[in-house]
Design an enzyme around this catalytic site. Structure first.
Site, PDB file in Angstrom:
ATOM      1  N   THR A 124       0.819  -1.215   0.000  1.00 18.99           N
ATOM      2  CA  THR A 124       0.000   0.000   0.000  1.00 18.99           C
ATOM      3  C   THR A 124       0.858   1.274   0.000  1.00 18.99           C
ATOM      4  O   THR A 124       1.941   1.305   0.591  1.00 18.99           O
ATOM      5  CB  THR A 124      -0.910  -0.021   1.241  1.00 18.99           C
ATOM      6  OG1 THR A 124      -1.755  -1.157   1.137  1.00 18.99           O
ATOM      7  CG2 THR A 124      -1.766   1.231   1.338  1.00 18.99           C
ATOM      8  N   SER A 156       3.087  -2.487   8.702  1.00 16.23           N
ATOM      9  CA  SER A 156       3.215  -3.135  10.014  1.00 16.23           C
ATOM     10  C   SER A 156       4.657  -3.559  10.250  1.00 16.23           C
ATOM     11  O   SER A 156       5.281  -4.148   9.371  1.00 16.23           O
ATOM     12  CB  SER A 156       2.311  -4.360  10.086  1.00 16.23           C
ATOM     13  OG  SER A 156       0.970  -3.973  10.023  1.00 16.23           O
ATOM     14  N   HIS A 336     -21.676  -6.752  28.102  1.00 12.85           N
ATOM     15  CA  HIS A 336     -20.986  -6.390  29.342  1.00 12.85           C
ATOM     16  C   HIS A 336     -21.457  -5.044  29.899  1.00 12.85           C
ATOM     17  O   HIS A 336     -20.982  -4.612  30.945  1.00 12.85           O
ATOM     18  CB  HIS A 336     -19.465  -6.326  29.124  1.00 12.85           C
ATOM     19  CG  HIS A 336     -18.791  -7.664  29.154  1.00 12.85           C
ATOM     20  ND1 HIS A 336     -18.891  -8.578  28.134  1.00 12.85           N
ATOM     21  CD2 HIS A 336     -18.004  -8.257  30.092  1.00 12.85           C
ATOM     22  CE1 HIS A 336     -18.184  -9.652  28.431  1.00 12.85           C
ATOM     23  NE2 HIS A 336     -17.641  -9.496  29.620  1.00 12.85           N
ATOM     24  N   GLY A 338     -21.700  -1.281  30.825  1.00 11.40           N
ATOM     25  CA  GLY A 338     -20.658  -0.281  31.048  1.00 11.40           C
ATOM     26  C   GLY A 338     -19.284  -0.900  31.193  1.00 11.40           C
ATOM     27  O   GLY A 338     -18.279  -0.315  30.778  1.00 11.40           O
ATOM     28  N   GLU A 361      -5.529  -6.399   4.159  1.00 13.38           N
ATOM     29  CA  GLU A 361      -5.379  -7.638   3.357  1.00 13.38           C
ATOM     30  C   GLU A 361      -6.412  -7.657   2.237  1.00 13.38           C
ATOM     31  O   GLU A 361      -6.918  -8.693   1.843  1.00 13.38           O
ATOM     32  CB  GLU A 361      -5.526  -8.911   4.222  1.00 13.38           C
ATOM     33  CG  GLU A 361      -4.721  -8.950   5.517  1.00 13.38           C
ATOM     34  CD  GLU A 361      -3.233  -8.977   5.312  1.00 13.38           C
ATOM     35  OE1 GLU A 361      -2.724  -8.114   4.562  1.00 13.38           O
ATOM     36  OE2 GLU A 361      -2.561  -9.843   5.903  1.00 13.38           O
TER      37      GLU A 361
END
Lengths: 378, 258
Positions: A124, A156, A336, A338, A361
């Protein structure tokens, strides 16, 4: 295909123990400190995780794509960020082993396999993402060298990696004018942008990679001049499976955490898990994950066999798995309440990490483009 | 140098561990079966020596039910050269003496320079098997070591005791047992796991070893009765109404905890 062999169960047990002991207890800390654990990656490499589906001749583990899918899911259950980086690294190692000549393989595969040297996949560019064939980073031949100029974006591992697998333009002939070149760290003219601030994936660095008159021997080119686009895309087929597996692993962790939490959390006179609306939500999450996992294994099997429909199945599996993982992680936050929004509970990290899997990807829109084009041609 | 490492399959410490109240035996279906971590540390000690001394043979030896093959094979995945699995239905519920007799017979049959064992398993927690094996083999034993050095003819190490540490050594052949002070065991690598199935894996029965589980001449421990652990009773809650300090002191005195 739908039941693990004894060997696979033994591989899974080892990866699970490694992931739960070495990754899981540190995942939130690494995320908070933006710490890239190169020492832990090296240990993973010594166990064979740097070259999972790479030939054994130069140090690969010689396992299958199905094995890899199982391995990345286990790693991502503990930390999607680390699993995803290992996925990218495997993609590079496999490309060098598959398209490199004997000298190149002997030189780079052993050090990549044990992750003593890390790697980055550089496709990229700042102005070129999904339309990868339009890339502009240029390599001009000068005797026995190429001189590279240009910038790669969202890379990365950049700045830490020792090996950069770079897709460059060697001719102005669209995708047929792209070549793949290995650039090693320390090469004069190679530099990096500042570490990007991003939503998730905090435990691995993302930077620009900048090439200013970088001279690289022609011997660093993988395959023929002009073969780069095909090399880049074939690496991505496996990369898509791996990143899909990372999403399933993260999603599974979010579901597992939710089940534990809902058994303990009481409201309206009993544990929340006794509420039918909650059960339906958990069922939807399980259905998403099992559907995605089943499809991913089918695609992995197709890639192992070199089946004609492997490209299509990898694209479908990547879209389904990365959507499933994020949907499940996001639902787990809601379950879950808060607490799901608090970093301490680990749910928001999973959702932040998995969000980007729908983008990279090949974005999920590009997955639809691939599938649509194949359908139109059939 | 030939090192024999005793490896044991145990119920996962982190899972539920139950006894079958009808047979008095461990309920192996109640939790995942794993290689005992102390066994893995013993194996690590052997493999560390083998890594530094080419030509060393490391043999993993287990007495375990026939279904324990994949657990024993983990030792091969970690790097043991071969495995001996003593599997015999007559060994179900074997006591310490019978277990030691069987393992000693297997060790003697194979030949050895050094036997390395964990000091105590996480399930039975008897801690006597290594010593009993040494008696059967009529060789010296160094038990409860926190460190080990192995040379061609000798094994030595440190054994922590109350208020100090002993330096101990023995001529080979010998039996040693090691404690949790030993380094963490290695993970089996992918290559190790895939190579494990190609390594020699010998399954032997009591008849092969010439041991009789029901020999009337040998004393065996017999379980007479078994009962479930009584449920824990709720503790006493002392509410501070100004007298809590005194109440607490009374409680400690009454229970001889002070």
């Amino acid at each position: 295909m739908f039941e693990f062999t004894d060997d696979q169960l033994a591989l899974q047990a080892m990866v699970r123990q490694f992931a739960q002991e070495e990754l899981a207890p540190n995942a939130l800390d690494w995320d908070e400190r933006k710490h890239f654990p190169v020492d832990v990656l090296h240990r993973a490499g010594e166990l064979g995780m740097g070259a999972i589906y790479v030939d054994e001749e130069f140090g690969g583990s010689g396992l299958t794509r199905c094995d890899a899918a199982m391995i990345f899911e286990e790693l991502a259950h503990a930390d999607p960020t680390i699993s995803a980086y290992i996925s990218i690294h495997n993609m590079v190692t496999w490309m060098i082993d598959t398209y490199g000549d004997r000298q190149q393989r002997a030189r780079w595969v052993p050090v990549l396999a044990d992750m003593g040297v890390l790697s980055s996949y550089c496709l990229t560019e700042p102005g070129v993402g999904s339309d990868a064939a339009a890339l502009t980073t240029r390599a001009v031949r000068d005797g026995d060298h190429y001189v590279i100029n240009g910038t790669k974006q969202f890379i990365s591992g950049a700045g830490v990696s020792g090996i950069y697998l770079v897709m460059v333009r060697t001719q102005d002939t669209g995708h047929a004018g792209i070549s793949t070149i290995v650039v090693e760290e320390g090469t004069p003219g190679l530099s990096f942008g500042p570490e990007e601030k991003k939503m998730g994936w905090h435990a691995q660095p993302t930077r620009q990679v900048v090439f200013e008159n970088v001279r690289v021997p022609v011997a660093n080119r993988l395959g023929a001049e002009g073969a780069g686009f095909g090399i880049a895309m074939s690496g991505l087929n496996g990369g898509r499976l791996n990143i899909g597996a990372c999403s399933i692993g993260g999603g599974q962790a979010a579901l597992d955490k939710s089940v534990d939490y809902l058994k303990e959390r009481t409201a309206f006179g009993g544990p929340l898990i006794n509420q039918q609306s909650i059960l339906f939500q958990l069922a939807d999450m399980e259905i998403e994950l099992v559907t995605a996992r089943t499809l991913l294994w089918r695609a992995a099997d197709a890639l192992d066999r070199g089946a004609d429909d492997a490209v299509k199945l990898c694209a479908i599996a990547k879209k389904v798995a990365t959507d499933a993982g994020f949907t499940v992680a996001n639902a787990a936050i809601q379950l879950h309440g808060g607490y799901g929004y608090l970093t301490e509970y680990g749910l928001e990290k999973i959702a932040r990490d998995l969000r980007v899997h729908q983008i990279l990807e090949g974005s999920n829109e590009i997955m639809r483009l691939i599938v649509g084009r194949i359908v139109a041609e059939e | 140098m030939k090192l024999i490492v005793l490896v044991k399959e145990v119920p996962d410490t982190y899972g539920d561990r139950k006894l079958n109240l009808e047979t008095g035996l461990a309920d192996r279906g109640a939790s995942e079966a794993v290689l005992d971590e102390i066994s893995e540390r013993a194996l690590e000690a052997a493999l560390t020596y083998a890594d530094a001394n080419p030509g060393t043979e490391v043999v993993a030896l287990a007495a375990a039910p026939a279904g324990s093959v994949s657990t024993v094979r983990k030792a091969l995945g970690m790097g043991a050269d071969r495995a001996i699995h003593v599997a015999d239905e007559a060994l179900a519920g074997a006591d310490i003496v019978l277990t030691a007799q069987v393992l000693a017979a297997a060790i003697k049959r194979d030949g050895f320079d050094l036997v390395i064992s964990g000091n105590v398993s996480t399930d039975g927690s008897g801690g006597m098997v290594p010593a009993a094996i040494a008696e059967y083999l009529e060789v010296p034993q160094l038990t409860g070591l926190s460190e080990i050095e192995i040379t061609d003819s000798k094994v030595s190490g440190t054994r922590p005791i109350d208020g100090g540490a002993q330096r101990v050594s023995a001529q080979l052949p010998a039996v040693v047992s090691i404690t949790e002070a030993f380094p963490d065991p290695r993970f089996p690598s992918f290559k190790g796991i895939m190579a494990a199935k190609k390594k020699p894996f010998e399954t032997v029965s009591l008849a092969d070893l010439g041991v009789r589980a029901d020999d009337p001449e040998v004393a065996r421990s017999i379980m007479l009765s078994i009962a479930e652990k009584p449920p824990r009773e709720a503790g006493i809650k002392i509410v501070d109404d100004g007298e809590a300090g005194k109440d607490l002191a009374d409680f400690l005195l009454k229970n001889r905890l002070a």
